[in-house]
Write a protein that holds these residues in place. Structure first.
Motif, PDB file in Angstrom:
ATOM      1  N   SER A 146       8.981   8.545   0.642  1.00  0.00           N
ATOM      2  CA  SER A 146       7.615   9.101   0.768  1.00  0.00           C
ATOM      3  C   SER A 146       6.574   7.996   0.165  1.00  0.00           C
ATOM      4  CB  SER A 146       7.570  10.434  -0.051  1.00  0.00           C
ATOM      5  OG  SER A 146       8.340  11.349   0.373  1.00  0.00           O
ATOM      6  N   THR A 147       6.888   7.575  -0.987  1.00  0.00           N
ATOM      7  CA  THR A 147       6.052   6.415  -1.492  1.00  0.00           C
ATOM      8  C   THR A 147       5.968   5.334  -0.631  1.00  0.00           C
ATOM      9  OG1 THR A 147       6.453   7.156  -3.742  1.00  0.00           O
ATOM     10  CG2 THR A 147       5.567   4.723  -3.343  1.00  0.00           C
ATOM     11  N   PHE A 148       7.083   4.648   0.299  1.00  0.00           N
ATOM     12  CA  PHE A 148       6.862   3.766   1.056  1.00  0.00           C
ATOM     13  C   PHE A 148       6.070   4.100   2.175  1.00  0.00           C
ATOM     14  CE2 PHE A 148       8.347   1.030   4.656  1.00  0.00           C
ATOM     15  CZ  PHE A 148       8.423  -0.233   4.017  1.00  0.00           C
ATOM     16  N   GLN A 149       6.224   5.362   2.610  1.00  0.00           N
ATOM     17  CA  GLN A 149       5.357   5.710   3.990  1.00  0.00           C
ATOM     18  C   GLN A 149       3.813   5.644   3.501  1.00  0.00           C
ATOM     19  OE1 GLN A 149       6.364   9.223   6.485  1.00  0.00           O
ATOM     20  NE2 GLN A 149       4.424   9.907   5.839  1.00  0.00           N
ATOM     21  N   ALA A 150       3.585   6.013   2.191  1.00  0.00           N
ATOM     22  CA  ALA A 150       2.228   5.860   1.795  1.00  0.00           C
ATOM     23  C   ALA A 150       1.789   4.747   1.602  1.00  0.00           C
ATOM     24  CB  ALA A 150       2.055   6.899   0.672  1.00  0.00           C
ATOM     25  N   LEU A 151       2.596   3.894   1.223  1.00  0.00           N
ATOM     26  CA  LEU A 151       2.200   2.357   1.221  1.00  0.00           C
ATOM     27  C   LEU A 151       1.899   1.691   2.644  1.00  0.00           C
ATOM     28  CD1 LEU A 151       4.694   1.035  -1.430  1.00  0.00           C
ATOM     29  CD2 LEU A 151       2.324   0.753  -1.777  1.00  0.00           C
ATOM     30  N   GLU A 152       2.563   2.323   3.424  1.00  0.00           N
ATOM     31  CA  GLU A 152       2.403   1.615   4.760  1.00  0.00           C
ATOM     32  C   GLU A 152       1.185   2.299   5.151  1.00  0.00           C
ATOM     33  OE1 GLU A 152       4.577  -0.234   7.571  1.00  0.00           O
ATOM     34  OE2 GLU A 152       4.547  -0.615   5.261  1.00  0.00           O
ATOM     35  N   GLU A 153       0.764   3.427   5.120  1.00  0.00           N
ATOM     36  CA  GLU A 153      -0.278   4.142   5.491  1.00  0.00           C
ATOM     37  C   GLU A 153      -1.650   3.234   4.969  1.00  0.00           C
ATOM     38  OE1 GLU A 153      -0.221   8.171   5.394  1.00  0.00           O
ATOM     39  OE2 GLU A 153       1.604   8.560   6.515  1.00  0.00           O
ATOM     40  N   ALA A 154      -1.507   3.049   3.752  1.00  0.00           N
ATOM     41  CA  ALA A 154      -2.557   2.438   2.897  1.00  0.00           C
ATOM     42  C   ALA A 154      -3.202   1.246   3.183  1.00  0.00           C
ATOM     43  CB  ALA A 154      -2.109   2.406   1.450  1.00  0.00           C
ATOM     44  N   ARG A 155      -1.932   0.307   4.153  1.00  0.00           N
ATOM     45  CA  ARG A 155      -2.166  -0.997   4.430  1.00  0.00           C
ATOM     46  C   ARG A 155      -3.376  -0.903   5.581  1.00  0.00           C
ATOM     47  NH1 ARG A 155       1.020  -3.782   7.670  1.00  0.00           N
ATOM     48  NH2 ARG A 155       2.031  -2.173   8.636  1.00  0.00           N
ATOM     49  N   TRP A 156      -3.630   0.190   6.353  1.00  0.00           N
ATOM     50  CA  TRP A 156      -4.635  -0.138   7.522  1.00  0.00           C
ATOM     51  C   TRP A 156      -6.251   0.314   6.839  1.00  0.00           C
ATOM     52  CZ3 TRP A 156      -2.497  -2.445  11.415  1.00  0.00           C
ATOM     53  CH2 TRP A 156      -1.138  -2.258  11.447  1.00  0.00           C
ATOM     54  N   LYS A 157      -6.976  -0.454   7.481  1.00  0.00           N
ATOM     55  CA  LYS A 157      -8.325  -0.024   7.210  1.00  0.00           C
ATOM     56  C   LYS A 157      -9.126   0.186   8.590  1.00  0.00           C
ATOM     57  CE  LYS A 157      -7.843  -0.706   2.802  1.00  0.00           C
ATOM     58  NZ  LYS A 157      -7.825   0.358   2.141  1.00  0.00           N
ATOM     59  N   LEU A 158     -10.255   0.944   8.709  1.00  0.00           N
ATOM     60  CA  LEU A 158     -10.649   1.376  10.203  1.00  0.00           C
ATOM     61  C   LEU A 158     -11.149  -0.022  10.697  1.00  0.00           C
ATOM     62  CD1 LEU A 158     -11.275   3.500  11.946  1.00  0.00           C
ATOM     63  CD2 LEU A 158     -13.737   3.835  10.909  1.00  0.00           C
ATOM     64  N   LEU A 171       0.894  11.635  -5.421  1.00  0.00           N
ATOM     65  CA  LEU A 171       2.412  11.544  -5.159  1.00  0.00           C
ATOM     66  C   LEU A 171       3.083  11.873  -6.498  1.00  0.00           C
ATOM     67  CD1 LEU A 171       2.820   8.478  -2.981  1.00  0.00           C
ATOM     68  CD2 LEU A 171       3.035  10.788  -2.015  1.00  0.00           C
ATOM     69  N   ILE A 172       4.241  12.145  -6.670  1.00  0.00           N
ATOM     70  CA  ILE A 172       5.091  12.296  -8.128  1.00  0.00           C
ATOM     71  C   ILE A 172       5.003  11.065  -8.660  1.00  0.00           C
ATOM     72  CG2 ILE A 172       7.221  13.170  -9.104  1.00  0.00           C
ATOM     73  CD1 ILE A 172       7.807  14.844  -6.884  1.00  0.00           C
ATOM     74  N   VAL A 173       4.711  10.711  -9.589  1.00  0.00           N
ATOM     75  CA  VAL A 173       4.410   9.512 -10.375  1.00  0.00           C
ATOM     76  C   VAL A 173       6.080   9.124 -11.235  1.00  0.00           C
ATOM     77  CG1 VAL A 173       3.448   8.026 -11.997  1.00  0.00           C
ATOM     78  CG2 VAL A 173       2.200   9.769 -10.899  1.00  0.00           C
ATOM     79  N   THR A 174       6.718   8.288 -10.526  1.00  0.00           N
ATOM     80  CA  THR A 174       7.888   7.997 -10.967  1.00  0.00           C
ATOM     81  C   THR A 174       8.085   6.283 -11.349  1.00  0.00           C
ATOM     82  OG1 THR A 174       8.704   7.411  -8.807  1.00  0.00           O
ATOM     83  CG2 THR A 174       9.069   9.740  -9.548  1.00  0.00           C
ATOM     84  N   GLY A 175       7.240   5.457 -10.858  1.00  0.00           N
ATOM     85  CA  GLY A 175       7.457   4.292 -10.808  1.00  0.00           C
ATOM     86  C   GLY A 175       8.644   3.533  -9.886  1.00  0.00           C
ATOM     87  N   THR A 176       9.119   4.217  -9.097  1.00  0.00           N
ATOM     88  CA  THR A 176      10.102   3.828  -8.155  1.00  0.00           C
ATOM     89  C   THR A 176       9.513   4.096  -6.665  1.00  0.00           C
ATOM     90  OG1 THR A 176      11.215   6.043  -8.194  1.00  0.00           O
ATOM     91  CG2 THR A 176      12.037   4.428  -9.681  1.00  0.00           C
ATOM     92  N   ILE A 177      10.296   3.340  -5.568  1.00  0.00           N
ATOM     93  CA  ILE A 177       9.775   3.454  -4.429  1.00  0.00           C
ATOM     94  C   ILE A 177      10.691   4.228  -3.782  1.00  0.00           C
ATOM     95  CG2 ILE A 177       8.828   2.411  -2.348  1.00  0.00           C
ATOM     96  CD1 ILE A 177       7.919   0.141  -3.864  1.00  0.00           C
ATOM     97  N   ILE A 208      14.764   5.047   1.758  1.00  0.00           N
ATOM     98  CA  ILE A 208      14.503   4.099   0.751  1.00  0.00           C
ATOM     99  C   ILE A 208      14.437   4.616  -0.864  1.00  0.00           C
ATOM    100  CG2 ILE A 208      12.523   2.465   0.073  1.00  0.00           C
ATOM    101  CD1 ILE A 208      11.738   2.414   3.119  1.00  0.00           C
ATOM    102  N   ASP A 209      15.130   3.883  -1.560  1.00  0.00           N
ATOM    103  CA  ASP A 209      15.147   4.076  -2.987  1.00  0.00           C
ATOM    104  C   ASP A 209      15.021   2.667  -3.740  1.00  0.00           C
ATOM    105  OD1 ASP A 209      15.247   5.140  -5.261  1.00  0.00           O
ATOM    106  OD2 ASP A 209      17.669   5.690  -5.143  1.00  0.00           O
ATOM    107  N   LEU A 210      13.900   2.256  -4.014  1.00  0.00           N
ATOM    108  CA  LEU A 210      13.679   0.975  -4.770  1.00  0.00           C
ATOM    109  C   LEU A 210      13.322   1.173  -6.153  1.00  0.00           C
ATOM    110  CD1 LEU A 210      11.880  -0.732  -1.860  1.00  0.00           C
ATOM    111  CD2 LEU A 210      14.255  -1.165  -2.330  1.00  0.00           C
ATOM    112  N   SER A 211      13.852   0.364  -7.145  1.00  0.00           N
ATOM    113  CA  SER A 211      13.439   0.540  -8.480  1.00  0.00           C
ATOM    114  C   SER A 211      13.705  -0.805  -9.194  1.00  0.00           C
ATOM    115  CB  SER A 211      14.227   1.563  -9.225  1.00  0.00           C
ATOM    116  OG  SER A 211      15.860   1.226  -9.175  1.00  0.00           O
ATOM    117  N   ARG A 212      13.205  -0.787 -10.488  1.00  0.00           N
ATOM    118  CA  ARG A 212      13.025  -1.979 -11.293  1.00  0.00           C
ATOM    119  C   ARG A 212      14.320  -2.846 -11.191  1.00  0.00           C
ATOM    120  NH1 ARG A 212      11.337  -2.746 -17.474  1.00  0.00           N
ATOM    121  NH2 ARG A 212      10.079  -1.038 -16.463  1.00  0.00           N
TER     122      ARG A 212
END
Length: 368
Positions: free
Chosen positions: A61-73, A52-58, A4-8
């Motif tokens: 690695s950033t997309f996977q982190a976003l996927e992981e952040a979706r879930w609450k216990l 994560l490395i701050v780039t402003g692009t997805i 995945i490589d997403l940007s503005r």
């Protein structure tokens, strides 16, 4: 993991999915349908928060982190599936609660592996529940009811320190994995440093594994698997850095830590500080400090792991240093001494920048 490589300017279902996640996390107030400036700012905020490395692009690695952040216990039933390991903030929250109550699930990494399953079973036994290793509504409620008020991660930190103490101060019989970069820009430099380290460590009785040879270039997962199978005491990943502005320069060290999950590797952080101080005391590289990151090589390696970025190839001064043999030897000695200091008791330690390899034998650290 999909590439995945997403940007503005990008617009797709994947972009909308990422935008919805950022909104749920409270990082994005608007509801754009394309990757605009607001999305870029919220991505940067998320990357900063997650180590994560701050780039402003997805990227992937950033997309996977976003996927992981979706879930609450409590959002889903958590269980061990060897073919498809569950990842997410809900798993990390479960692990944190188990650790704080003294159940050993290993590192809080947000991945539901066999050690987490075993810890869940032990918890379930302790409360008289069905010990099936799955965390459903009943287990979540039991966790909430019995949650003790203790410092987050303290038992895990104590275990990590105790494991280091059990291993003892001698370098003999330690297992160190050296992970030289495969990036074409610095692969040769990193491999040269790794080989020099390998020779000196072997001379002191250390078992050393390199994650690659001069020809092969395994991916991150293969490197992690090698370190874990070797039952390593320490992993050192060797790299350089680069930046669009040639004025950027200096040395930086990274260790595993997550502000979002409130955890970090105690031994990894200590070694990062030691090697950073030794290098900056012995060379004129700018001290760019140590930083906690959640990169897989740091998070998924069972042993304490650090990544060294030894200067910027885009900076003429740093580049000149990294092509100077005497400078490389100083870097190698700095890393060697930091490794030894990691295992020395405080009362036997020495002032930063003063210990030499010859001192190790005189102090009885290495007995032939």
């Amino acid at each position: 993991m999909q590439n995945i490589d997403l940007s503005r300017g990008d617009a797709s279902d994947v972009v909308l999915h990422a935008i919805n996640t950022l909104k749920r996390l409270g990082l994005l107030a608007s509801s754009p349908t394309v990757f605009d400036e607001a999305v870029e700012s919220s991505v940067k905020a998320f990357q900063q928060e997650r180590g994560l490395i701050v780039t402003g692009t997805i990227n992937s690695s950033t997309f996977q982190a976003l996927e992981e952040a979706r879930w609450k216990l409590g959002d889903r039933v958590l269980s061990f599936n060897p073919q498809n390991l569950l990842r997410g903030d809900d798993v990390a929250a479960l692990q944190s609660r188990l650790v704080e109550m003294g159940f050993n699930c290993g590192r809080v990494d947000g991945i539901f592996g066999p050690r987490t399953e075993m810890a869940v079973k032990e918890f379930q036994k302790s409360v008289g529940g069905k010990a099936d290793g799955s965390c459903g509504p009943a287990t979540v409620m039991a966790l909430i009811r019995l949650m003790q008020i203790v410092s987050g991660g303290t038992p895990a930190a104590l275990r990590e320190k105790a494991d280091r103490a059990v291993r003892g101060p001698a370098l003999a019989n330690k297992i160190v994995v050296l992970d030289p970069s495969s990036d074409p820009s610095d692969a040769k430099i990193a491999f040269d440093i790794a080989q020099r380290l390998e020779g000196r460590l072997i001379a002191l009785g250390v078992s050393v594994f390199l994650t690659r040879s001069a020809q092969n270039h395994p991916n991150d997962q293969e490197r992690i698997e090698l370190a874990n199978k070797a039952n390593a005491d320490l992993l050192i990943s060797i790299h350089t850095d680069s930046y669009k502005n040639e004025t950027a320069h200096g040395v930086t060290t990274y260790y595993y830590g997550s502000e979002a999950h409130g955890v970090h590797s105690v031994v990894g952080e200590r070694f990062a500080a030691l090697v950073q101080r030794e290098i900056t005391a012995r060379t004129d590289l700018l001290n760019c400090r140590t930083h906690a990151k959640t990169w897989d090589i740091l998070r998924l390696t069972k042993a304490p792991a650090v990544r060294l970025d030894l200067g910027y190839l885009t900076n003429p001064g740093d580049l000149a240093r990294l092509t100077d043999l005497a400078f490389i030897e100083t870097i190698v000695e700095s890393i060697m001494i930091a490794i030894q200091r990691l295992y020395l008791a405080t009362e036997n330690d020495a002032k930063t920048g003063t210990l030499r390899l010859s001192d190790l034998r005189r102090a009885g650290i290495r007995k032939d």
